[in-house]
Scaffold this active site. Structure first.
Site, PDB file in Angstrom:
ATOM      1  N   GLU A 121       8.957  35.227  10.115  1.00  0.00           N
ATOM      2  CA  GLU A 121       8.002  35.731   8.801  1.00  0.00           C
ATOM      3  C   GLU A 121       7.050  34.951   8.674  1.00  0.00           C
ATOM      4  OE1 GLU A 121      11.180  35.274   5.648  1.00  0.00           O
ATOM      5  OE2 GLU A 121      12.532  35.357   7.108  1.00  0.00           O
ATOM      6  N   LYS A 123       4.235  33.071   6.121  1.00  0.00           N
ATOM      7  CA  LYS A 123       4.600  32.413   4.952  1.00  0.00           C
ATOM      8  C   LYS A 123       3.376  32.789   3.787  1.00  0.00           C
ATOM      9  CE  LYS A 123       5.312  27.308   3.503  1.00  0.00           C
ATOM     10  NZ  LYS A 123       4.538  27.555   2.387  1.00  0.00           N
ATOM     11  N   ASP A 125       1.412  32.924   0.874  1.00  0.00           N
ATOM     12  CA  ASP A 125       0.662  32.119  -0.324  1.00  0.00           C
ATOM     13  C   ASP A 125       0.837  32.613  -1.749  1.00  0.00           C
ATOM     14  OD1 ASP A 125      -0.031  29.572  -0.802  1.00  0.00           O
ATOM     15  OD2 ASP A 125      -2.100  29.675   0.280  1.00  0.00           O
ATOM     16  N   TYR A 233      12.309  37.255   0.690  1.00  0.00           N
ATOM     17  CA  TYR A 233      12.816  36.294   1.952  1.00  0.00           C
ATOM     18  C   TYR A 233      13.909  35.741   2.067  1.00  0.00           C
ATOM     19  CZ  TYR A 233      10.984  32.284  -0.686  1.00  0.00           C
ATOM     20  OH  TYR A 233      10.541  31.376  -1.614  1.00  0.00           O
ATOM     21  N   LYS A 321       2.818  25.710  10.038  1.00  0.00           N
ATOM     22  CA  LYS A 321       1.322  25.908   8.972  1.00  0.00           C
ATOM     23  C   LYS A 321       0.046  26.240  10.133  1.00  0.00           C
ATOM     24  CE  LYS A 321       1.436  24.950   5.078  1.00  0.00           C
ATOM     25  NZ  LYS A 321       1.824  23.962   4.105  1.00  0.00           N
ATOM     26  N   CYS A 415     -41.785  28.004  -6.851  1.00  0.00           N
ATOM     27  CA  CYS A 415     -40.891  28.507  -5.757  1.00  0.00           C
ATOM     28  C   CYS A 415     -41.110  27.352  -4.636  1.00  0.00           C
ATOM     29  CB  CYS A 415     -41.835  29.723  -5.173  1.00  0.00           C
ATOM     30  SG  CYS A 415     -41.325  30.193  -3.714  1.00  0.00           S
ATOM     31  N   CYS A 418     -43.796  28.850  -1.617  1.00  0.00           N
ATOM     32  CA  CYS A 418     -45.258  29.058  -1.853  1.00  0.00           C
ATOM     33  C   CYS A 418     -45.867  28.361  -3.006  1.00  0.00           C
ATOM     34  CB  CYS A 418     -45.361  30.451  -1.896  1.00  0.00           C
ATOM     35  SG  CYS A 418     -44.748  31.280  -3.344  1.00  0.00           S
ATOM     36  N   CYS A 445     -39.294  34.648  -7.699  1.00  0.00           N
ATOM     37  CA  CYS A 445     -40.529  33.990  -7.051  1.00  0.00           C
ATOM     38  C   CYS A 445     -41.686  35.028  -7.293  1.00  0.00           C
ATOM     39  CB  CYS A 445     -40.787  33.430  -5.974  1.00  0.00           C
ATOM     40  SG  CYS A 445     -42.316  33.232  -5.111  1.00  0.00           S
ATOM     41  N   CYS A 451     -45.857  34.866  -0.778  1.00  0.00           N
ATOM     42  CA  CYS A 451     -44.781  33.803  -0.539  1.00  0.00           C
ATOM     43  C   CYS A 451     -44.412  33.910   0.917  1.00  0.00           C
ATOM     44  CB  CYS A 451     -43.751  34.071  -1.320  1.00  0.00           C
ATOM     45  SG  CYS A 451     -42.319  33.035  -1.158  1.00  0.00           S
TER      46      CYS A 451
HETATM   47  S1  IVH Z   1      12.061  30.074   2.788  1.00  0.00           S
HETATM   48  C1  IVH Z   1      15.511  27.259   2.034  1.00  0.00           C
HETATM   49  N1  IVH Z   1      10.442  31.972   3.556  1.00  0.00           N
HETATM   50  O1  IVH Z   1       7.049  28.515   1.048  1.00  0.00           O
HETATM   51  C2  IVH Z   1      14.327  28.175   2.367  1.00  0.00           C
HETATM   52  N2  IVH Z   1       9.629  30.654   1.912  1.00  0.00           N
HETATM   53  O2  IVH Z   1       8.145  25.093   1.265  1.00  0.00           O
HETATM   54  C3  IVH Z   1      13.327  28.413   1.268  1.00  0.00           C
HETATM   55  N3  IVH Z   1       7.237  30.646   1.026  1.00  0.00           N
HETATM   56  O3  IVH Z   1       8.772  27.493  -1.809  1.00  0.00           O
HETATM   57  C4  IVH Z   1      12.089  29.021   1.173  1.00  0.00           C
HETATM   58  N4  IVH Z   1       6.974  32.548   2.303  1.00  0.00           N
HETATM   59  O4  IVH Z   1       7.845  29.876  -1.751  1.00  0.00           O
HETATM   60  C5  IVH Z   1      10.680  31.040   2.845  1.00  0.00           C
HETATM   61  N5  IVH Z   1       9.099  33.891   4.350  1.00  0.00           N
HETATM   62  C6  IVH Z   1       9.288  32.749   3.510  1.00  0.00           C
HETATM   63  C7  IVH Z   1       8.311  32.087   2.677  1.00  0.00           C
HETATM   64  C8  IVH Z   1       8.457  31.059   1.839  1.00  0.00           C
HETATM   65  C9  IVH Z   1       6.427  31.735   1.526  1.00  0.00           C
HETATM   66  C10 IVH Z   1       7.188  29.722   0.413  1.00  0.00           C
HETATM   67  C11 IVH Z   1       8.372  29.303  -0.677  1.00  0.00           C
HETATM   68  C12 IVH Z   1       8.624  28.130  -0.735  1.00  0.00           C
HETATM   69  C13 IVH Z   1       7.736  27.330  -0.008  1.00  0.00           C
HETATM   70  C14 IVH Z   1       8.518  26.432   1.013  1.00  0.00           C
END
Ligand code: IVH
Length: 785
Positions: A121, A123, A125, A233, A321, A415, A418, A445, A451
């Site tokens: 999945e 991650k 933000d 998730y 990451k 400026c 010029c 300017c 210029c």
């Molecule tokens: S699983 C025990 N899945 O990332 C598993 N986390 O450091 C717990 N996050 O605080 C998290 N997308 O807010 C999981 N697909 C995803 C995620 C996800 C974002 C964030 C989540 C958590 C941090 C993990």
């Protein structure tokens, strides 16, 4: 059950279904306008029957009374975090630990090991949120906090559109805690910041901060207006197992109405995980939301249980990451660049830093308002953000790290290119008759083409493909021509000789001749191209086309008064002033005169555009004068009664009072008592007449007009004319144009995208015309489009 209650339940079910299709499945089945119509019907019914309002109604996502503080919530099942992997080797190490932990055969250099199934999945933000459902009803929302104790944000999560207030279907465990991320899409973030800037509110450095700042609002009405989204998730506390696998759990939650990632995939073994990481990494910039990595989880729930936890992280999951999009660095200096229109813009010179794999040493600061907003000083440590392919931005100052010798950023008085004076110009915006000063002060300017920076860019723009289209003259050659003093204005291009060019770097006999013939070939530009090539501030290709099409000759464009220009589609008073003052400027007049001396033959149609001619009515004209407290309706009444500008000037008090209520009548008299206003109106009217237009100078006898007494409604988008023009045309035939459909509506003109108004018209059996039929109708009444 009463009829109202039945209908309320029906509407709620229908809206829930549409919400689900829209937010969870991404497959809306009705247009937004239809959704809005159902929503408003439900709202009206609930307002009439407040005892029938329940907390799970879709109308209840508007936030509630502000809290003084959040209460604390204990997580029955702690909310853990994830271990991080940055390199492929970290991932292979993770996979080895999992395989060993499950007592499966570990492979060697030649493979041969067991392939563990992982869910993959993105991650997201944003921020982690827990949603507790009891018997299928959302009863609590909480932040992660320290993992054990979070904050109760129930009222806030209820405002997030794609969080179901009630689970769909049946079969859910009595207690079900859903976990996921609340986030803001990139587009939502941009929209929010733009609207915050407009109202002078706080802007956010990135979508994550915007999501966190929006969700943790004590006033949930603010949260309700923020474009937040949820993505599930995982699960926390649960009274009965759902499925054997993580993906099985998520898919079942989706059936119950929970939004899950569209990117959820199953990988067989670590190599497929790495492929997934690379694939998403390549698509990262194109995703609608920001992600900082991908998450891999052992798919089998039994295996997850076997592996268990280490400290505060599960052994069965890891975050792989991506390189960070934000980094810290130092602001070494601020330099100023001069643009084509003379705008002096600050640019940050940074201590070079690698951001997501690219070294960043410069960042735009846009304008001095932005510098002030950031509170930026030279020497500051700043956060640099590189979102996708966008130019790097300074998003925040780290105040704690400000050195004692930090210096303020000052706009230069001269400026940097010029040496001419730098002037502060404040753009004036008018809104609803009141004069408001626009936000962005621009420093310019005043050197114009004297210029070097402005001249170079003006020439580069002038010769560009969409302007005069002179091929063979690249940026570098333009720089040389300017630096050598061979070109001091666009007109000088037409005086260039073979000997001037052949010695330039990169030019030889053939390319010099080619360039000369390209210059010669550009001597018959269309009017729109020529206007665009002049580089008038705020006049892009589209506006240039509109000017050319509507006014038909360079002479008229040069002379047009701001009030006359505002009749053109999409030209507001601000742009109209820019255009007018560009042509009033003696320097620009000289440039145009010099160009024309070189035998330039501008191709124009000579006559006024039909749309422009049709769009000017006396009512519209009076409205555009922005007489305080006189709106379009009042302006039309004046036009109907007096028939001409002189008529309005000459009206006595009694006459005026018959046309308008006292306050407006007074306002009209006061407005025209000011000589400047009178002169301005007279000049604009005279110009419209000189351009060949005239409106009925007799009083308009509405009664005698073909559509007198009829009410028409315009809906959807029109392609052949703007809505304003369509409205003016109908009004010129005596019709009233209304904003909503009722049984009294005579006819509805519906363009593409028409929604609830069209539906209502059909329901009421009203006459409906599409745009083609409307144009035909107009032509039958002698109005040509
Ligand atoms: S699983 C025990 N899945 O990332 C598993 N986390 O450091 C717990 N996050 O605080 C998290 N997308 O807010 C999981 N697909 C995803 C995620 C996800 C974002 C964030 C989540 C958590 C941090 C993990």
């Amino acid at each position: 059950m009463t009829a109202a209650k039945n209908r309320i339940l029906e509407l709620r079910a229908e809206l829930d279904q549409h919400n689900y299709r829209y937010h969870v499945l991404d497959e809306p089945s009705i247009p937004d306008a239809e959704y809005d119509r159902l929503f408003h019907e439900l709202k009206a019914l609930e307002a009439a029957n407040p005892e029938l309002i329940t907390s799970d109604s879709p109308t209840q996502r508007v936030g509630s009374a502000a809290l003084s503080a959040f209460t604390q919530v204990r997580h029955e099942v702690p909310m853990l975090s994830l271990g991080n992997a940055f390199e492929e080797t970290d991932m292979r190490e993770f996979d080895r630990r999992v395989t060993e932990g499950l007592d499966l055969p570990v492979g060697d250099l030649f493979g041969g090991g067991a392939a563990v199934e992982y869910s993959c999945e993105p991650k997201l933000d944003g921020l982690a949120v827990s949603l507790l459902y009891q018997d299928g009803v959302l009863v609590r929302g909480a932040t992660r906090g320290d993992g054990t104790t979070g904050e109760d944000i129930s009222v806030n999560v209820r405002t997030v559109r794609n969080i179901p207030l009630k689970l769909h279907g049946t079969g859910w465990p009595a207690t079900l805690e859903v976990r996921g991320e609340v986030f803001m899409s990139k587009a939502g973030f941009e929209r929010l910041n733009a609207s915050q800037l407009e109202v002078g509110g706080k802007t956010f450095a990135n979508p994550r901060n915007a999501a966190a700042g929006s969700l943790r609002q004590l006033d949930s009405k603010i949260t309700a207006n923020r474009p937040l989204e949820f993505c599930c998730y995982g699960i926390g506390q649960i009274s009965a197992d759902i499925a054997d696998t993580h993906i099985g759990n998520l898919k079942q939650l989706q059936v119950w109405g929970m939004p899950i990632s569209h990117e959820l995939k199953l990988a067989h073994g670590i190599d497929e995980c790495l492929d997934y990481y690379r694939d998403i990494g390549e698509r990262r910039n194109g995703l609608a939301y920001e992600i900082d990595g991908v998450v891999f989880k052992v798919n089998s729930i039994a295996s997850q249980r076997e592996l268990g936890f280490r400290a505060r992280e599960p052994r069965w999951a890891i975050a792989h990451k991506f390189p960070a999009m934000e980094e810290l660095t130092e602001l070494l200096d601020v330099e100023f660049q001069v643009g084509r229109t003379g705008a002096v813009t600050p640019v940050a010179r940074l201590k070079p830093v690698k951001v997501a794999g690219v070294t960043v040493a410069n960042a735009t600061l846009h304008n001095m308002d932005e510098v002030a907003r950031l509170g930026l000083m030279i020497g500051d440590t700043v956060i640099i953000r590189r979102a996708g392919d966008v130019i790097p931005q300074v998003v925040q100052v780290v105040l704690e790290r400000r050195p004692d010798n930090a210096r303020p950023v000052q706009i230069p008085e001269q400026c940097p290119v010029c040496g001419s004076q730098v002037e502060r110009t404040q753009l004036v915006k008018r809104s609803k008759g009141r004069e408001t000063v626009s936000e962005g002060a621009v420093y310019r300017c005043v050197g114009r083409l004297a210029c070097g920076a402005q001249l170079k860019q003006a020439i580069i723009h002038f010769v560009s493909r969409r302007a005069m289209d002179i091929e063979g003259l690249g940026d570098k050659s333009v720089e040389q021509l300017v630096d050598e003093g061979l070109v001091r204005s666009p007109a000088d291009l037409y005086a260039l000789k073979f000997d001037d060019i052949v010695d330039l770097e990169g030019f030889a006999e053939v390319s010099s001749n080619k360039l000369l013939s390209a210059i010669e070939d550009s001597k018959k530009p269309g009017l729109a191209r020529f206007i665009y090539a002049l580089g008038i501030p705020d006049v892009g290709e589209e506006t240039a086309k509109v000017l050319a099409r509507s006014l038909g000759s360079l002479e008229r464009v040069q002379q047009a008064l701001p009030h006359v220009l505002t009749y053109l589609p999409d030209v507001g008073l601000e742009v109209a002033h820019e255009i007018h003052s560009f042509f009033e400027d003696a320097h620009n007049q000289q440039v145009i005169e010099d160009l024309l001396k070189h035998d330039l033959q501008i191709q124009d149609q000579g006559k006024l555009g039909a749309e422009f001619a049709a769009s000017t009515t006396l009512g519209g004209f009076l409205d555009k004068l922005h007489i305080p407290s006189v709106g379009p309706g009042g302006a039309q009444k004046l036009a109907d009664r007096f028939g001409s500008l002189e008529g309005v000037f000459g009206a006595d008090w009694l006459d005026m009072r018959q046309a308008l209520p006292e306050k407006q009548a007074n306002s009209v008299r006061e407005f025209f008592a000011v000589e400047d206003n009178r002169l301005l109106a007279e000049a604009a009217e005279k110009q419209l007449r000189d351009f060949g237009m005239h409106w009925q100078s007799e009083k308009k006898v509405v009664e005698g007009l073909p559509l007198a007494g009829q009410t028409w409604v315009l809906t959807g988008s029109l392609e052949l004319m703007s809505r304003d023009v369509a409205k003016d045309k109908l009004e010129s035939l005596g019709a009233k144009v209304a904003g909503s459909v009722s049984a009294k509506t005579h006819c509805v003109v519906a363009g593409p995208g028409a929604g609830s108004k069209l539906a209502k018209a059909n329901e009421l059996g009203l006459k409906v015309l599409d745009e083609e039929a409307f144009v035909e109708f107009l032509s039958k009444h002698g109005i040509l489009v």
